[in-house]
Design an enzyme around this catalytic site. Structure first.
Site, PDB file in Angstrom:
ATOM      1  N   HIS A  62      -8.761   8.952  -6.769  1.00 58.30           N
ATOM      2  CA  HIS A  62      -8.121   8.559  -5.576  1.00 58.30           C
ATOM      3  C   HIS A  62      -8.836   7.762  -4.416  1.00 58.30           C
ATOM      4  O   HIS A  62      -8.158   6.842  -4.006  1.00 58.30           O
ATOM      5  CB  HIS A  62      -7.815   9.877  -4.834  1.00 58.30           C
ATOM      6  CG  HIS A  62      -6.674  10.780  -5.572  1.00 58.30           C
ATOM      7  ND1 HIS A  62      -6.984  12.197  -5.762  1.00 58.30           N
ATOM      8  CD2 HIS A  62      -5.653  10.564  -5.994  1.00 58.30           C
ATOM      9  CE1 HIS A  62      -6.094  12.539  -6.381  1.00 58.30           C
ATOM     10  NE2 HIS A  62      -4.900  11.614  -6.612  1.00 58.30           N
ATOM     11  N   ASP A  86       0.553  15.220  -5.899  1.00 59.64           N
ATOM     12  CA  ASP A  86      -0.464  16.097  -5.538  1.00 59.64           C
ATOM     13  C   ASP A  86      -0.942  15.871  -4.082  1.00 59.64           C
ATOM     14  O   ASP A  86      -1.765  16.713  -3.710  1.00 59.64           O
ATOM     15  CB  ASP A  86      -1.721  15.967  -6.342  1.00 59.64           C
ATOM     16  CG  ASP A  86      -2.115  14.699  -6.586  1.00 59.64           C
ATOM     17  OD1 ASP A  86      -2.774  13.993  -5.915  1.00 59.64           O
ATOM     18  OD2 ASP A  86      -1.592  13.837  -7.873  1.00 59.64           O
ATOM     19  N   ASP A 156       1.111   5.611  -7.939  1.00 59.09           N
ATOM     20  CA  ASP A 156      -0.052   6.672  -8.412  1.00 59.09           C
ATOM     21  C   ASP A 156       0.830   7.435  -9.369  1.00 59.09           C
ATOM     22  O   ASP A 156       1.354   8.639  -9.151  1.00 59.09           O
ATOM     23  CB  ASP A 156      -0.509   7.536  -7.125  1.00 59.09           C
ATOM     24  CG  ASP A 156      -1.226   8.900  -7.782  1.00 59.09           C
ATOM     25  OD1 ASP A 156      -1.663   8.899  -8.676  1.00 59.09           O
ATOM     26  OD2 ASP A 156      -1.616   9.559  -6.948  1.00 59.09           O
ATOM     27  N   THR A 158       2.401   8.783 -13.456  1.00 59.14           N
ATOM     28  CA  THR A 158       2.107   9.543 -14.787  1.00 59.14           C
ATOM     29  C   THR A 158       1.826   8.419 -15.714  1.00 59.14           C
ATOM     30  O   THR A 158       2.120   7.037 -15.362  1.00 59.14           O
ATOM     31  CB  THR A 158       3.090  10.465 -15.174  1.00 59.14           C
ATOM     32  OG1 THR A 158       4.217   9.772 -14.848  1.00 59.14           O
ATOM     33  CG2 THR A 158       3.078  11.661 -14.413  1.00 59.14           C
ATOM     34  N   ASP A 159       1.726   8.473 -16.900  1.00 60.24           N
ATOM     35  CA  ASP A 159       1.533   7.410 -17.846  1.00 60.24           C
ATOM     36  C   ASP A 159       3.068   6.776 -18.264  1.00 60.24           C
ATOM     37  O   ASP A 159       4.034   7.396 -18.065  1.00 60.24           O
ATOM     38  CB  ASP A 159       0.799   8.082 -19.128  1.00 60.24           C
ATOM     39  CG  ASP A 159      -0.703   8.025 -19.191  1.00 60.24           C
ATOM     40  OD1 ASP A 159      -1.342   7.146 -18.855  1.00 60.24           O
ATOM     41  OD2 ASP A 159      -1.092   9.281 -18.963  1.00 60.24           O
ATOM     42  N   PRO A 163       9.308  10.020 -16.835  1.00 62.91           N
ATOM     43  CA  PRO A 163       9.861   9.530 -15.788  1.00 62.91           C
ATOM     44  C   PRO A 163       9.058   8.363 -15.378  1.00 62.91           C
ATOM     45  O   PRO A 163       9.428   7.524 -14.483  1.00 62.91           O
ATOM     46  CB  PRO A 163      10.178  10.756 -14.740  1.00 62.91           C
ATOM     47  CG  PRO A 163       8.940  11.708 -15.390  1.00 62.91           C
ATOM     48  CD  PRO A 163       8.984  11.638 -16.947  1.00 62.91           C
TER      49      PRO A 163
HETATM   50  N1  SAM Z   1      -3.553  10.593 -11.309  1.00 63.00           N
HETATM   51  C1  SAM Z   1      -2.671  11.121 -11.953  1.00 63.00           C
HETATM   52  C2  SAM Z   1      -2.740  10.586 -13.646  1.00 63.00           C
HETATM   53  O1  SAM Z   1      -2.770   9.261 -13.707  1.00 63.00           O
HETATM   54  O2  SAM Z   1      -2.749  11.426 -14.595  1.00 63.00           O
HETATM   55  C3  SAM Z   1      -1.234  10.828 -11.504  1.00 63.00           C
HETATM   56  C4  SAM Z   1      -0.941  11.931 -10.597  1.00 63.00           C
HETATM   57  S1  SAM Z   1       0.512  11.988  -9.915  1.00 63.00           S
HETATM   58  C5  SAM Z   1       0.645  13.926  -9.999  1.00 63.00           C
HETATM   59  C6  SAM Z   1       1.768  11.188 -10.625  1.00 63.00           C
HETATM   60  C7  SAM Z   1       3.242  11.625 -10.101  1.00 63.00           C
HETATM   61  O3  SAM Z   1       3.790  10.615 -10.299  1.00 63.00           O
HETATM   62  C8  SAM Z   1       3.821  12.914 -10.692  1.00 63.00           C
HETATM   63  O4  SAM Z   1       3.792  13.665  -9.754  1.00 63.00           O
HETATM   64  C9  SAM Z   1       4.957  12.447 -11.122  1.00 63.00           C
HETATM   65  O5  SAM Z   1       6.258  13.229 -10.630  1.00 63.00           O
HETATM   66  C10 SAM Z   1       5.382  11.155 -10.433  1.00 63.00           C
HETATM   67  N2  SAM Z   1       6.336  10.429 -11.182  1.00 63.00           N
HETATM   68  C11 SAM Z   1       6.595   9.895 -12.048  1.00 63.00           C
HETATM   69  N3  SAM Z   1       7.557   9.253 -12.309  1.00 63.00           N
HETATM   70  C12 SAM Z   1       7.843   8.858 -11.263  1.00 63.00           C
HETATM   71  C13 SAM Z   1       8.795   7.978 -10.717  1.00 63.00           C
HETATM   72  N4  SAM Z   1       9.872   7.295 -11.364  1.00 63.00           N
HETATM   73  N5  SAM Z   1       9.035   7.764  -9.332  1.00 63.00           N
HETATM   74  C14 SAM Z   1       8.488   8.576  -8.471  1.00 63.00           C
HETATM   75  N6  SAM Z   1       7.362   9.331  -8.825  1.00 63.00           N
HETATM   76  C15 SAM Z   1       7.165   9.536 -10.249  1.00 63.00           C
END
Ligand code: SAM
Length: 283
Positions: A62, A86, A156, A158-159, A163
């Site tokens: 972060h 988060d 920020d 997900t991989d 989504p």
């Molecule tokens: N630091 C983390 C990692 O790399 O493992 C990422 C943390 S954060 C919790 C990732 C967030 O992205 C999730 O809460 C997920 O729901 C969100 N996310 C995934 N796809 C998304 C999208 N298309 N639009 C907005 N948020 C999205």
């Protein structure tokens, strides 16, 4: 027999955590959410079986995605965090008094609600900061439809599976480019190059047509295993990554924030890429 959690990100290699207590598990929502307590990393949040945040090492990720672009830019006022449910990214961004408004665009309301109640130290009150706005939406759709401009966009995500996949597409980067101010910066989590090298190559190719400056910097985050994590950088201006780097120490002294990983020296050093990572960049 002790219980272990084994991450399922790669099909040929994985990391495991000893679980001292399982705190929560929900299936059937947009993403499967699990939270457990571990001896070494504190609370660990997983989405669809992939580590997202641990209370032990989240500060590294972060801090590096928030403070590097903010100090390089020098006067960030408007921020958009895409993903980041988060709240940790909001927490770091909102440490800066220059930031007047930060909108969090998260696709899964359950992550925000869950983290607010079960991992309160991560957001540390950021959701209740009057400068913060929460939008529950797909980041791709939001960026295509908004007419706002941002000094900083932090992806920020997900991989690039599930989504989060759309947040690694050229269409999304093009919309980010349209929504950025002249000196604005986009940063994102760009995977672990040793194991996910194609992410660097793909991101560079997809961003190059839309930005004057495209690059990467690195941070070592223990739970994103496999060596350095790459953090992507893009801007319409080369100034923040060149002239900005000479200013950061003065800016940090003038407007310091509390950190545990970030320092101005580390900021400069983070842009020095190991050769195996440089070789993944087509340019
Ligand atoms: N630091 C983390 C990692 O790399 O493992 C990422 C943390 S954060 C919790 C990732 C967030 O992205 C999730 O809460 C997920 O729901 C969100 N996310 C995934 N796809 C998304 C999208 N298309 N639009 C907005 N948020 C999205």
């Amino acid at each position: 027999m002790s219980d272990w959690f084994r991450e399922s990100l790669y099909d040929h290699w994985s990391q495991s955590f000893l679980i001292s207590r399982e705190l929560y598990r929900s299936q059937g929502g947009m993403q499967d959410i699990a939270l457990f307590e571990t001896p070494g990393f504190g609370r660990v949040l997983t989405l669809d079986g992939i580590i997202q945040v641990t209370t032990g090492d989240e500060f590294i990720y972060h801090e590096m995605l928030a403070h590097v672009p903010i100090y390089a830019h020098g006067a960030v006022r408007s921020v958009c965090v895409v993903g980041g449910g988060d709240g940790g990214m909001l927490r770091e961004v909102l440490k800066h008094r220059s930031v007047e408004h930060a909108v969090l665009v998260e696709i899964d309301a359950a992550v925000v609600e869950f983290c607010r109640s079960h991992m309160p130290t991560v957001s540390a009150g950021a959701f209740d900061d009057p400068r913060c706005e929460i939008v529950i939406a797909d980041g791709l759709k939001f960026m295509a439809e908004t007419d706002r401009k941002f000094d900083l966009i932090v992806i920020d995500s997900t991989d690039p599976i599930g989504p989060g996949g759309v947040l690694f597409t050229e269409a999304f980067y093009k919309d980010c480019a349209r929504r950025l101010t002249a000196e604005g910066i986009v940063v994102n989590q760009n995977g672990v190059p040793f194991l996910q090298g194609e992410e660097i190559t793909d991101t560079w190719r997809r961003r190059r047509p839309h930005f004057a400056d495209v690059g990467f910097y690195v941070a070592a985050v223990p739970t994103y295993v496999g060596g350095f994590m790459a953090l992507g950088w893009a801007s319409h201006s080369t100034r923040p990554r060149t002239e900005g780097l000479d200013q950061i120490h003065a800016r940090f002294v003038a407007a310091p924030v509390a950190t545990r990983y970030y320092t101005p020296d580390l900021h400069r050093a983070a842009f020095a890429l190991p050769r195996y990572i440089q070789e993944l960049i087509p340019g």
